[in-house]
Design a protein around this motif. Structure first.
Motif, PDB file in Angstrom:
ATOM      1  N   SER A  63       0.832  -1.190   0.000  1.00 15.04           N
ATOM      2  CA  SER A  63       0.000   0.000   0.000  1.00 15.04           C
ATOM      3  C   SER A  63       0.874   1.251   0.000  1.00 15.04           C
ATOM      4  CB  SER A  63      -0.904   0.010   1.235  1.00 15.04           C
ATOM      5  OG  SER A  63      -0.121   0.154   2.415  1.00 15.04           O
ATOM      6  N   SER A  79       0.655   8.615  -3.999  1.00 16.29           N
ATOM      7  CA  SER A  79      -0.555   8.356  -4.781  1.00 16.29           C
ATOM      8  C   SER A  79      -0.574   9.149  -6.079  1.00 16.29           C
ATOM      9  CB  SER A  79      -1.800   8.703  -3.955  1.00 16.29           C
ATOM     10  OG  SER A  79      -1.911  10.101  -3.744  1.00 16.29           O
ATOM     11  N   ILE A 132      -6.741  -8.266 -11.463  1.00 15.19           N
ATOM     12  CA  ILE A 132      -6.129  -7.145 -10.764  1.00 15.19           C
ATOM     13  C   ILE A 132      -7.131  -6.612  -9.756  1.00 15.19           C
ATOM     14  CG2 ILE A 132      -4.954  -4.943 -10.997  1.00 15.19           C
ATOM     15  CD1 ILE A 132      -3.594  -7.292 -12.440  1.00 15.19           C
ATOM     16  N   ARG A 133      -6.825  -6.785  -8.484  1.00  7.89           N
ATOM     17  CA  ARG A 133      -7.760  -6.399  -7.426  1.00  7.89           C
ATOM     18  C   ARG A 133      -7.983  -4.884  -7.412  1.00  7.89           C
ATOM     19  NH1 ARG A 133      -9.110  -9.023  -2.511  1.00  7.89           N
ATOM     20  NH2 ARG A 133      -7.499 -10.591  -2.974  1.00  7.89           N
ATOM     21  N   LEU A 134      -9.223  -4.473  -7.188  1.00 10.29           N
ATOM     22  CA  LEU A 134      -9.533  -3.045  -7.091  1.00 10.29           C
ATOM     23  C   LEU A 134     -10.753  -2.843  -6.198  1.00 10.29           C
ATOM     24  CD1 LEU A 134     -12.191  -3.014  -9.079  1.00 10.29           C
ATOM     25  CD2 LEU A 134     -10.537  -2.557 -10.863  1.00 10.29           C
ATOM     26  N   ARG A 135     -10.977  -1.602  -5.837  1.00 12.44           N
ATOM     27  CA  ARG A 135     -12.202  -1.250  -5.122  1.00 12.44           C
ATOM     28  C   ARG A 135     -13.347  -1.168  -6.127  1.00 12.44           C
ATOM     29  NH1 ARG A 135     -10.299   3.681  -1.049  1.00 12.44           N
ATOM     30  NH2 ARG A 135      -8.869   2.423   0.226  1.00 12.44           N
ATOM     31  N   ASN A 136     -14.495  -1.637  -5.728  1.00 11.06           N
ATOM     32  CA  ASN A 136     -15.634  -1.618  -6.631  1.00 11.06           C
ATOM     33  C   ASN A 136     -15.969  -0.173  -7.003  1.00 11.06           C
ATOM     34  OD1 ASN A 136     -17.717  -2.660  -8.144  1.00 11.06           O
ATOM     35  ND2 ASN A 136     -19.173  -2.674  -6.453  1.00 11.06           N
ATOM     36  N   TYR A 144     -17.851  -6.253 -11.404  1.00  9.66           N
ATOM     37  CA  TYR A 144     -16.416  -6.426 -11.193  1.00  9.66           C
ATOM     38  C   TYR A 144     -16.109  -7.563 -10.209  1.00  9.66           C
ATOM     39  CZ  TYR A 144     -15.761  -1.969 -13.581  1.00  9.66           C
ATOM     40  OH  TYR A 144     -15.752  -0.959 -14.519  1.00  9.66           O
ATOM     41  N   SER A 152     -12.377  -6.969  -9.297  1.00 10.56           N
ATOM     42  CA  SER A 152     -11.158  -6.908 -10.096  1.00 10.56           C
ATOM     43  C   SER A 152     -11.454  -6.477 -11.523  1.00 10.56           C
ATOM     44  CB  SER A 152     -10.481  -8.285 -10.122  1.00 10.56           C
ATOM     45  OG  SER A 152     -11.283  -9.213 -10.841  1.00 10.56           O
TER      46      SER A 152
END
Length: 249
Positions: A63, A79, A132-136, A144, A152
């Motif tokens: 992170s 970021s 590829i993991r992501l926030r919805n 997703y 993802s």
């Protein structure tokens, strides 16, 4: 970074996924895109630090808050650094590093690599998908949400025998299958219409019957079997005896 490359080059490579020469080359090539001007208030972060932070993020998946302790840069600054540096790397290296072969001779060169290194003739690339993991995203619903039970996007990639990317597609939502994603790509359409300049079918090396065999991509069970795409025998619905015979054959 200097201590790491001097005392333990192997850990340096593990940390950035590059050696010192390649890292320096990346920095020099993207420097015009990410170099910031000095101001009266403070000096900007160096391009080397920006590239190192980005490569470490891509290599480890840590992170931004974890990376801020390793690089002593605030997480909110990281970021901005990571997306900006990624865009710069893509802009500088995309046309050089991501090239689908355009001629039969170029495809044959890829196939030669598979034959020499993996003893698999006529293979023009290996294809697979990566979630590829992501926030919805807002209003994303369950589009997703994938079968692995997280949100993802799918990275669909084709690589040569040395794991070098030939083609990358990162636009599909996580709920789709690898085969479904591939079916919607321009490359799949070109292969289906025989417009992808693959070499003409030829006999396999040392084949005695002389039967011509197509050149093809290698995929797993998620992909459909086609003349241009080879997959393993799924073995579904087979008895133990037939599975054993399939394996030994």
């Amino acid at each position: 970074m200097e201590e790491l490359v001097t005392e333990n080059p192997e850990l340096y490579r593990n940390f950035t996924r590059t050696d010192r020469d390649i890292f320096s080359e990346i920095v020099e090539r993207v420097k015009p895109c990410i170099q910031k001007k000095c101001t009266f208030w403070r000096e900007p972060l160096t391009p080397g630090l920006r590239v190192a932070t980005t490569l470490c993020f891509l290599a480890t998946g840590d992170s931004y808050k974890s990376l801020q302790y390793a690089f002593r840069v605030a997480h909110n600054t990281i970021s901005y650094i990571v997306p900006e540096t990624c865009r710069a790397i893509v802009a500088v290296c995309r046309d050089e590093e991501l090239q689908v072969p355009q001629t039969p001779e170029a495809w044959k060169q890829v196939a030669h690599g598979f034959e020499e290194r993996w003893d698999f003739p006529h293979a023009t690339g290996a294809i697979d998908g990566k979630h590829i993991r992501l926030r919805n995203p807002p209003l994303g619903g369950m589009h997703y949400y994938n079968y692995k039970k997280f949100f993802s996007m799918i990275l669909l990639a084709i690589v040569d025998s040395s794991y070098k990317f030939l083609n990358v597609d990162v636009v599909a939502i996580g709920s789709k299958s690898d085969g479904g994603v591939f079916a919607q790509t321009c490359l799949c359409e070109m292969l289906a219409k025989q417009e992808a300049t693959l070499p003409q079918p030829e006999a396999l090396p040392d084949a005695t019957n002389g039967v011509p065999v197509d050149y093809f991509l290698l995929g797993d069970d998620a992909f459909p079997l086609r003349n241009y795409l080879m997959k393993p025998c799924p073995k579904r619905g087979l008895s133990k005896e037939k599975i054993y015979c399939t394996t030994t054959d």
